[in-house]
Design a protein around this motif. Structure first.
Motif, PDB file in Angstrom:
ATOM      1  N   GLY A  78       0.808  -1.213   0.000  1.00 56.73           N
ATOM      2  CA  GLY A  78       0.000   0.000   0.000  1.00 56.73           C
ATOM      3  C   GLY A  78       0.843   1.265   0.000  1.00 56.73           C
ATOM      4  N   GLU A  79       0.347   2.297   0.667  1.00 48.60           N
ATOM      5  CA  GLU A  79       0.945   3.625   0.596  1.00 48.60           C
ATOM      6  C   GLU A  79       2.385   3.670   1.099  1.00 48.60           C
ATOM      7  OE1 GLU A  79      -1.634   6.311   2.639  1.00 48.60           O
ATOM      8  OE2 GLU A  79      -3.405   5.603   1.557  1.00 48.60           O
ATOM      9  N   ARG A  80       2.799   2.733   1.919  1.00 49.86           N
ATOM     10  CA  ARG A  80       4.151   2.753   2.481  1.00 49.86           C
ATOM     11  C   ARG A  80       5.137   1.914   1.661  1.00 49.86           C
ATOM     12  NH1 ARG A  80       3.465   5.477   7.090  1.00 49.86           N
ATOM     13  NH2 ARG A  80       1.412   5.387   8.063  1.00 49.86           N
ATOM     14  N   PHE A  81       4.723   1.527   0.454  1.00 49.63           N
ATOM     15  CA  PHE A  81       5.568   0.657  -0.373  1.00 49.63           C
ATOM     16  C   PHE A  81       6.886   1.322  -0.763  1.00 49.63           C
ATOM     17  CE2 PHE A  81       4.170   3.461  -3.566  1.00 49.63           C
ATOM     18  CZ  PHE A  81       4.882   3.235  -4.740  1.00 49.63           C
ATOM     19  N   ALA A  82       6.887   2.660  -0.933  1.00 55.16           N
ATOM     20  CA  ALA A  82       8.074   3.328  -1.454  1.00 55.16           C
ATOM     21  C   ALA A  82       9.268   3.189  -0.514  1.00 55.16           C
ATOM     22  CB  ALA A  82       7.779   4.802  -1.716  1.00 55.16           C
ATOM     23  N   ALA A  83       9.008   2.990   0.768  1.00 57.01           N
ATOM     24  CA  ALA A  83      10.103   2.795   1.717  1.00 57.01           C
ATOM     25  C   ALA A  83      10.854   1.495   1.460  1.00 57.01           C
ATOM     26  CB  ALA A  83       9.567   2.819   3.150  1.00 57.01           C
ATOM     27  N   ARG A  84      10.244   0.570   0.706  1.00 53.17           N
ATOM     28  CA  ARG A  84      10.891  -0.704   0.395  1.00 53.17           C
ATOM     29  C   ARG A  84      11.709  -0.636  -0.899  1.00 53.17           C
ATOM     30  NH1 ARG A  84       8.567  -4.995   3.273  1.00 53.17           N
ATOM     31  NH2 ARG A  84      10.356  -6.129   2.433  1.00 53.17           N
ATOM     32  N   LEU A  85      11.574   0.467  -1.650  1.00 52.39           N
ATOM     33  CA  LEU A  85      12.275   0.596  -2.922  1.00 52.39           C
ATOM     34  C   LEU A  85      13.624   1.270  -2.725  1.00 52.39           C
ATOM     35  CD1 LEU A  85       9.366   1.887  -5.192  1.00 52.39           C
ATOM     36  CD2 LEU A  85       9.956  -0.479  -4.643  1.00 52.39           C
ATOM     37  N   GLU A  86      14.648   0.776  -3.416  1.00 53.67           N
ATOM     38  CA  GLU A  86      15.974   1.375  -3.412  1.00 53.67           C
ATOM     39  C   GLU A  86      16.327   1.795  -4.830  1.00 53.67           C
ATOM     40  OE1 GLU A  86      18.605  -1.555  -1.827  1.00 53.67           O
ATOM     41  OE2 GLU A  86      17.520  -1.731   0.082  1.00 53.67           O
ATOM     42  N   GLY A  87      17.157   2.834  -4.943  1.00 50.91           N
ATOM     43  CA  GLY A  87      17.585   3.285  -6.261  1.00 50.91           C
ATOM     44  C   GLY A  87      17.261   4.742  -6.497  1.00 50.91           C
ATOM     45  N   SER A  88      17.342   5.134  -7.750  1.00 55.39           N
ATOM     46  CA  SER A  88      17.055   6.500  -8.179  1.00 55.39           C
ATOM     47  C   SER A  88      15.782   6.472  -9.013  1.00 55.39           C
ATOM     48  CB  SER A  88      18.227   7.042  -9.007  1.00 55.39           C
ATOM     49  OG  SER A  88      17.896   8.269  -9.604  1.00 55.39           O
ATOM     50  N   PHE A  89      14.692   7.037  -8.493  1.00 58.58           N
ATOM     51  CA  PHE A  89      13.419   6.918  -9.187  1.00 58.58           C
ATOM     52  C   PHE A  89      12.463   8.050  -8.807  1.00 58.58           C
ATOM     53  CE2 PHE A  89      13.152   4.498  -5.251  1.00 58.58           C
ATOM     54  CZ  PHE A  89      11.993   5.008  -4.679  1.00 58.58           C
ATOM     55  N   ALA A  90      11.529   8.295  -9.699  1.00 57.69           N
ATOM     56  CA  ALA A  90      10.347   9.111  -9.428  1.00 57.69           C
ATOM     57  C   ALA A  90       9.183   8.364 -10.067  1.00 57.69           C
ATOM     58  CB  ALA A  90      10.488  10.508 -10.039  1.00 57.69           C
ATOM     59  N   LEU A  91       8.058   8.300  -9.380  1.00 55.86           N
ATOM     60  CA  LEU A  91       6.959   7.500  -9.912  1.00 55.86           C
ATOM     61  C   LEU A  91       5.596   8.035  -9.477  1.00 55.86           C
ATOM     62  CD1 LEU A  91       5.649   5.501  -7.508  1.00 55.86           C
ATOM     63  CD2 LEU A  91       7.838   4.355  -7.785  1.00 55.86           C
ATOM     64  N   ALA A  92       4.601   7.566 -10.204  1.00 51.55           N
ATOM     65  CA  ALA A  92       3.201   7.857  -9.869  1.00 51.55           C
ATOM     66  C   ALA A  92       2.418   6.561  -9.945  1.00 51.55           C
ATOM     67  CB  ALA A  92       2.611   8.868 -10.840  1.00 51.55           C
ATOM     68  N   VAL A  93       1.563   6.334  -8.958  1.00 54.41           N
ATOM     69  CA  VAL A  93       0.691   5.160  -8.916  1.00 54.41           C
ATOM     70  C   VAL A  93      -0.754   5.628  -8.897  1.00 54.41           C
ATOM     71  CG1 VAL A  93      -0.068   3.158  -7.572  1.00 54.41           C
ATOM     72  CG2 VAL A  93       2.360   3.717  -7.695  1.00 54.41           C
ATOM     73  N   VAL A  94      -1.581   5.023  -9.743  1.00 54.53           N
ATOM     74  CA  VAL A  94      -3.025   5.229  -9.706  1.00 54.53           C
ATOM     75  C   VAL A  94      -3.660   3.997  -9.083  1.00 54.53           C
ATOM     76  CG1 VAL A  94      -5.120   5.584 -11.063  1.00 54.53           C
ATOM     77  CG2 VAL A  94      -2.989   6.676 -11.772  1.00 54.53           C
ATOM     78  N   ASP A  95      -4.440   4.210  -8.033  1.00 56.78           N
ATOM     79  CA  ASP A  95      -5.217   3.140  -7.406  1.00 56.78           C
ATOM     80  C   ASP A  95      -6.683   3.455  -7.684  1.00 56.78           C
ATOM     81  OD1 ASP A  95      -6.567   1.352  -5.728  1.00 56.78           O
ATOM     82  OD2 ASP A  95      -4.977   1.397  -4.227  1.00 56.78           O
ATOM     83  N   ALA A  96      -7.185   2.908  -8.792  1.00 56.23           N
ATOM     84  CA  ALA A  96      -8.524   3.268  -9.261  1.00 56.23           C
ATOM     85  C   ALA A  96      -9.612   2.801  -8.306  1.00 56.23           C
ATOM     86  CB  ALA A  96      -8.758   2.688 -10.658  1.00 56.23           C
ATOM     87  N   PHE A  97      -9.457   1.620  -7.727  1.00 56.14           N
ATOM     88  CA  PHE A  97     -10.502   1.095  -6.842  1.00 56.14           C
ATOM     89  C   PHE A  97     -10.607   1.904  -5.554  1.00 56.14           C
ATOM     90  CE2 PHE A  97      -9.878  -3.423  -8.757  1.00 56.14           C
ATOM     91  CZ  PHE A  97     -10.532  -3.012  -9.903  1.00 56.14           C
ATOM     92  N   ARG A  98      -9.482   2.362  -5.032  1.00 57.30           N
ATOM     93  CA  ARG A  98      -9.487   3.153  -3.791  1.00 57.30           C
ATOM     94  C   ARG A  98      -9.548   4.654  -4.058  1.00 57.30           C
ATOM     95  NH1 ARG A  98      -6.175  -1.190  -3.092  1.00 57.30           N
ATOM     96  NH2 ARG A  98      -6.594  -2.536  -1.310  1.00 57.30           N
TER      97      ARG A  98
END
Length: 207
Positions: free
Chosen positions: A110-130
């Motif tokens: 969920g919303e805290r997933f980005a803390a598990r990612l490593e590296g150099s990134f920028a991203l956007a997630v769409v959660d249509a159901f929520r």
């Protein structure tokens, strides 16, 4: 390299897909190509730079209609292989790329997933159901991400050229970088929440 763009519309309005296309085209003077997807109130775009198309199953924006999820990512998820092993079985993987691993991580955590990612990134997630959109940058701030707010909408891009290339209800100085290690959450009502990666507290704002 690749770039991401998007528009989020509030209060029942629809995101302008033509504007998102123009933003994607503005990422470079010699684009290889770009892709776009729309979920009504939010539209995403991804500009690929390079001499060859994306591998099969890796084209962006990624979209999983069954899960109601979509994603665009610029940069790299350095720990994608270990995350894919951990998430295998919970997500219908079609490839091994970082964007798909990031989407699977959101599906699991969920919303805290980005803390598990490593590296150099920028991203956007769409959660249509929520009915929410999430923007985030890596903790070191290596990959840029910019935001422009106007009445009833937010636009974002990994390059300022994209935001300045289209007319909007924001002044020329209204383009601001998203701080590193920050998660921004938007809802169709215009409410937004800002959270620092790893923090439990969040600050909400109504637009």
């Amino acid at each position: 390299m690749a770039g991401i763009v998007g528009e989020i519309a509030f209060h029942g309005d629809q995101a302008d897909l033509a504007t998102v296309c123009s933003m994607a085209e503005a990422q470079t003077h010699a684009p290889y190509g770009f892709g776009t997807s729309s979920w009504g109130w939010v539209a995403l775009g991804h500009q690929r730079h390079g001499a060859s198309p994306a591998p099969h199953g890796a084209a962006q924006p990624l979209a999983d209609d069954r899960l109601g999820l979509g994603l665009v990512l610029a940069g790299e998820v350095a720990n994608r292989e270990s995350l894919r092993e951990e998430l295998d079985g919970d997500f219908p993987f079609r490839g091994t790329g970082g964007p798909e691993v990031a989407l699977a991580a959101y599906h699991r955590w969920g919303e805290r997933f980005a803390a598990r990612l490593e590296g150099s990134f920028a991203l956007a997630v769409v959660d249509a159901f929520r009915e929410k959109v999430l923007l985030t940058r890596d903790a070191d701030g290596t990959m840029p991400l910019y935001l422009a707010r106007g009445p009833g909408l937010v636009r974002f891009a990994s390059a300022t050229e994209s935001l300045h290339a289209v007319s909007g209800p924001y002044p020329s100085n209204g383009v601001h970088p998203v701080p590193p290690a920050t998660v921004l959450l938007f809802e169709p009502s215009g409410r937004s929440v800002t959270r620092v990666l790893g923090d439990q507290d969040a600050q909400g704002v109504d637009a």
